[in-house]
Design an enzyme around this catalytic site. Structure first.
Site, PDB file in Angstrom:
ATOM      1  N   LYS A   1       6.603   3.471   2.167  1.00  0.00           N
ATOM      2  CA  LYS A   1       6.708   5.562   2.719  1.00  0.00           C
ATOM      3  C   LYS A   1       6.145   4.732   4.143  1.00  0.00           C
ATOM      4  O   LYS A   1       5.748   5.123   5.422  1.00  0.00           O
ATOM      5  CB  LYS A   1       7.004   5.815   1.839  1.00  0.00           C
TER       6      LYS A   1
ATOM      7  N   GLU B   1      -0.044  -3.924  -2.223  1.00  0.00           N
ATOM      8  CA  GLU B   1       0.715  -4.714  -2.693  1.00  0.00           C
ATOM      9  C   GLU B   1       1.416  -5.127  -1.668  1.00  0.00           C
ATOM     10  O   GLU B   1       2.259  -5.978  -1.732  1.00  0.00           O
ATOM     11  CB  GLU B   1       0.660  -3.849  -4.217  1.00  0.00           C
TER      12      GLU B   1
ATOM     13  N   GLY C   1       6.577   9.521  -2.288  1.00  0.00           N
ATOM     14  CA  GLY C   1       7.171   8.742  -2.450  1.00  0.00           C
ATOM     15  C   GLY C   1       7.750   8.977  -3.908  1.00  0.00           C
ATOM     16  O   GLY C   1       9.005   8.101  -4.108  1.00  0.00           O
ATOM     17  N   ARG C   2       7.677   9.525  -5.097  1.00  0.00           N
ATOM     18  CA  ARG C   2       8.395   9.636  -6.050  1.00  0.00           C
ATOM     19  C   ARG C   2       9.136  10.327  -6.527  1.00  0.00           C
ATOM     20  O   ARG C   2      10.069   9.868  -7.737  1.00  0.00           O
ATOM     21  CB  ARG C   2       6.907   9.981  -7.320  1.00  0.00           C
TER      22      ARG C   2
ATOM     23  N   GLU D   1       1.959  11.159 -12.236  1.00  0.00           N
ATOM     24  CA  GLU D   1       1.705  11.103 -10.249  1.00  0.00           C
ATOM     25  C   GLU D   1       1.459  12.775 -10.073  1.00  0.00           C
ATOM     26  O   GLU D   1       0.781  13.302  -9.314  1.00  0.00           O
ATOM     27  CB  GLU D   1       2.297  10.252 -10.202  1.00  0.00           C
TER      28      GLU D   1
ATOM     29  N   HIS E   1      11.608  -0.107 -34.163  1.00  0.00           N
ATOM     30  CA  HIS E   1      11.300  -1.703 -34.713  1.00  0.00           C
ATOM     31  C   HIS E   1       9.256  -2.199 -33.993  1.00  0.00           C
ATOM     32  O   HIS E   1       8.916  -3.046 -34.410  1.00  0.00           O
ATOM     33  CB  HIS E   1      11.753  -2.704 -34.747  1.00  0.00           C
TER      34      HIS E   1
ATOM     35  N   LYS F   1      -7.972   2.205  -4.679  1.00  0.00           N
ATOM     36  CA  LYS F   1      -7.566   1.103  -3.305  1.00  0.00           C
ATOM     37  C   LYS F   1      -9.081   1.089  -2.534  1.00  0.00           C
ATOM     38  O   LYS F   1      -9.124   0.262  -2.871  1.00  0.00           O
ATOM     39  CB  LYS F   1      -6.381   2.447  -2.806  1.00  0.00           C
TER      40      LYS F   1
HETATM   41  O1  F6P Z   1       0.193   5.089  -6.101  1.00  0.00           O
HETATM   42  C1  F6P Z   1      -0.067   5.847  -5.263  1.00  0.00           C
HETATM   43  C2  F6P Z   1       1.670   5.681  -3.605  1.00  0.00           C
HETATM   44  O2  F6P Z   1       0.835   6.145  -2.609  1.00  0.00           O
HETATM   45  C3  F6P Z   1       3.002   6.695  -3.774  1.00  0.00           C
HETATM   46  O3  F6P Z   1       2.513   7.103  -4.877  1.00  0.00           O
HETATM   47  C4  F6P Z   1       3.711   6.017  -4.035  1.00  0.00           C
HETATM   48  O4  F6P Z   1       4.913   5.921  -4.773  1.00  0.00           O
HETATM   49  C5  F6P Z   1       2.878   4.816  -3.487  1.00  0.00           C
HETATM   50  O5  F6P Z   1       2.315   4.488  -3.694  1.00  0.00           O
HETATM   51  C6  F6P Z   1       3.666   3.281  -2.661  1.00  0.00           C
HETATM   52  O6  F6P Z   1       3.224   4.080  -1.406  1.00  0.00           O
HETATM   53  P1  F6P Z   1       4.529   3.618  -0.306  1.00  0.00           P
HETATM   54  O7  F6P Z   1       5.605   3.473  -0.438  1.00  0.00           O
HETATM   55  O8  F6P Z   1       3.162   4.346   1.219  1.00  0.00           O
HETATM   56  O9  F6P Z   1       4.233   1.560  -0.196  1.00  0.00           O
END
Ligand code: F6P
Length: 580
Positions: free
Chosen positions: A244, A250, A305-306, A391, A422, A542
């Protein structure tokens, strides 16, 4: 090229919206109908009822009402929700419904569907429901109908997906795409992975087969990228960089590695255009990365995002199941949106699940919920729900910033049955803390292999029954068990569960299930008076990680940490052969 043109239009609009980030200088005004739950009459009633609830016995409740299974179940859209095995009765349910009314849930829901800025801390609308609205619907954000924008992106995604699936989209060296790798994390990963796993059976549609490989790289651990790409050919691999913000550490680290991995073989930077597409709200960063915004699929700041797996973030899902499968999933979500909006509270599936969950969390004091799908295709459903629920509602302050005086999100966890049986069911049955469970199953399997499905469903039903009714010491003794062993073989029972028995897994049914949980989270967040749409709690880690990165590699000047963290940094550096 039409696609190129619309792509640029979308990107420009998205960029404009990012630039228009609202000011945080002034505090948001919390609408007066958003009352604190503990100030309601219903809350006080429920507190009293909880004394009785904690002493209640499911055995007695079922004996008293022979039709309890019917009394406490509801049916809609091919989903049967049985919540009879919870420590509730009619009076409790009435009080829970009264709580929802007093807390303004209906008003809050209206505000969401109307595009009001209900994400108060980020001053944004919350309109994932617009992502699945049918063409022709009108949903306005700040005066602009967003439904045409949604369908414009969906049309571009469909055109692209058809080209890739049919083989007419060629890689840089002229070969067709055989592997799709989604790079994203959190909401840009969990929904797509879950949906891919759930719907892979439906990929043989729209003239495509299951020969295309789908991988999902999320962890910044280089092992993830290595393992997911080690057997792929860059000439035949398409990366979808899903983010987003397009700034997530990452994802951008993995995306840079992917570009280097591609170009190591393809040699020419022009190859990026054929092997990379982006899904983002941030056109400027997409461009900076080197992806032509013509190959960008946009969405909007009013999609959290979620809550984004049905936006362009679902591009990998559409590539896997085709535009038809994807639009069926959207239709299923829309079915549940309409149900949530229009069904009376006592028959409203998200409302019922939310209220029973809230009862278990606050009034019975149960701290976790296990989501246990008896369906291998839903193997990632619990992981997906962890982000959706925790979240969203794992919050410590109310909308006005004052501390909550009640419990918020439980811990969500789970694995598909029967594997979990199990592993951790021992604790669910005989551990010291009851764990409310959501059992999920489909009556008709997609592949009716011999006797498997009856065995699977029998196990699901048996677990709910065993949890609810247990086995008394007398019953154990009556089986001839020596008395020293009786306590070990006794099951306390009285442990709550819901069962969702659905007709059959399909893209539409999956869409309904997802939206069911989304709206359940909405109702709970609404009553808890928290902002279910921000996630400030992920920020601190972060920022600290960004400070520590140069300290590990050696370029930082003066680390300043506590002795524990400092010691670990020093040990890590020593183990990597770096100077003290
Ligand atoms: O973990 C925090 C967060 O902002 C989530 O809410 C989101 O889904 C995820 O990181 C990834 O964010 P992006 O889509 O901006 O890379």
């Amino acid at each position: 090229m039409a696609a190129k043109k619309t792509g640029k239009v979308t990107a420009t609009k998205s960029a404009k919206r990012v630039a228009n980030t609202p000011s945080i200088a002034s505090a948001p005004i919390v609408p007066s109908w958003h009352v604190a739950p503990d100030s309601t009459r219903a809350w006080k009633t429920l507190k009293k009822l909880s004394v009785r609830g904690k002493q209640a016995q499911l055995r007695t409740l079922f004996a008293k009402d022979r039709k309890r299974g019917d009394t406490f179940s509801a049916n809609a859209l091919g989903i049967h929700l049985d919540y009879a095995k919870n420590l509730i009765d009619g009076v409790t349910m009435d009080a829970l419904h009264a709580l929802a009314s007093e807390c303004g849930v209906a008003r809050h829901m209206k505000a969401m569907f109307a595009g009001e800025h209900i994400n108060l801390t980020e001053k944004r609308a919350v309109l994932h429901v617009a992502l699945r609205a049918p063409k022709g619907a009108v949903i306005k954000v700040d005066g602009e109908n967003v439904v045409p924008l949604v369908h414009e992106v969906l049309d571009r995604m469909s055109a692209f997906a058809q080209r890739v699936r049919s083989g007419s989209w060629k890689g840089f060296t002229g070969k067709r795409i055989r592997a799709v790798v989604n790079i994203g994390i959190g909401g840009s990963d969990l929904g797509p992975v879950m949906a891919y796993e759930a719907l892979k059976n439906f990929s043989e549609r729209d003239a495509a087969d299951r020969s295309m490989v789908f991988r999902f790289v999320s962890n910044v651990d280089g092992e993830d990228f290595y393992e997911k790409t080690r057997d792929l050919n860059p000439e035949e691999t398409l990366f979808i960089v899903s983010s987003k913000t397009f700034t997530t550490l990452e994802t951008m680290t993995n995306a840079n590695t992917a570009r280097a991995w591609s170009l190591a073989k393809l040699k020419n930077p022009a190859a990026v255009a054929k092997h990379f597409v982006a899904v983002s709200t941030n056109a400027a960063e997409v461009s900076k990365f080197g992806i032509d915004t013509a190959n960008m699929f946009g969405f909007w700041d009013w999609v959290g995002g979620r809550y984004s797996m049905d936006s362009a973030i679902g591009l990998s899902t559409m590539l896997a199941v085709g535009p038809t499968g994807f639009s069926e999933m959207l239709a299923g979500m829309h079915d549940m949106d309409e149900h949530f909006r229009s069904a009376p509270a006592k028959k409203n599936l998200p409302m019922l699940m939310a209220l029973v969950g809230l009862w278990n969390r606050e009034f019975m004091g149960f701290g976790t919920v296990a989501v246990l799908p008896y369906c291998q295709y839903l193997s990632r459903f619990s992981a997906y729900l962890q982000q959706l629920e925790m979240e969203s509602n794992g919050k410590q302050v109310q909308l006005d910033g004052t501390p909550v005086r009640w419990e918020t999100s439980p811990v969500i966890w789970g694995e598909p049955g029967t594997n979990g049986q199990h592993a951790f069911y021992q604790m669910i049955h005989q551990g010291t803390s009851p764990v409310p469970c959501d059992f999920i199953a489909f009556a008709r399997p997609l592949h009716d292999v011999d006797v498997h499905h009856d065995i699977l469903i029998a196990n699901l039903l048996a677990q709910g029954e065993a949890l609810a009714f247990g086995k008394t010491p007398q019953e154990v003794r009556a089986e001839g068990t020596p008395s020293w062993l009786v306590p070990h073989r006794t099951f306390p029972g009285n442990r709550p569960s819901n069962t969702l028995l659905c007709e059959q897994l399909s893209p539409r049914m999956l869409g309904r299930l997802i939206a069911l949980y989304e709206h359940k989270v909405f109702v709970q967040g609404s009553i808890w008076r928290v902002n279910s749409f921000d996630q400030w709690g992920v920020e601190l880690g972060k920022v600290l990680a960004k400070n520590i990165i140069p300290e590990l590699s050696g370029s930082a000047k003066k680390p300043n940490h506590d002795s524990s963290t400092q010691g670990l940094i020093s040990r890590y550096r020593a183990l990597r052969g770096r100077a003290k």
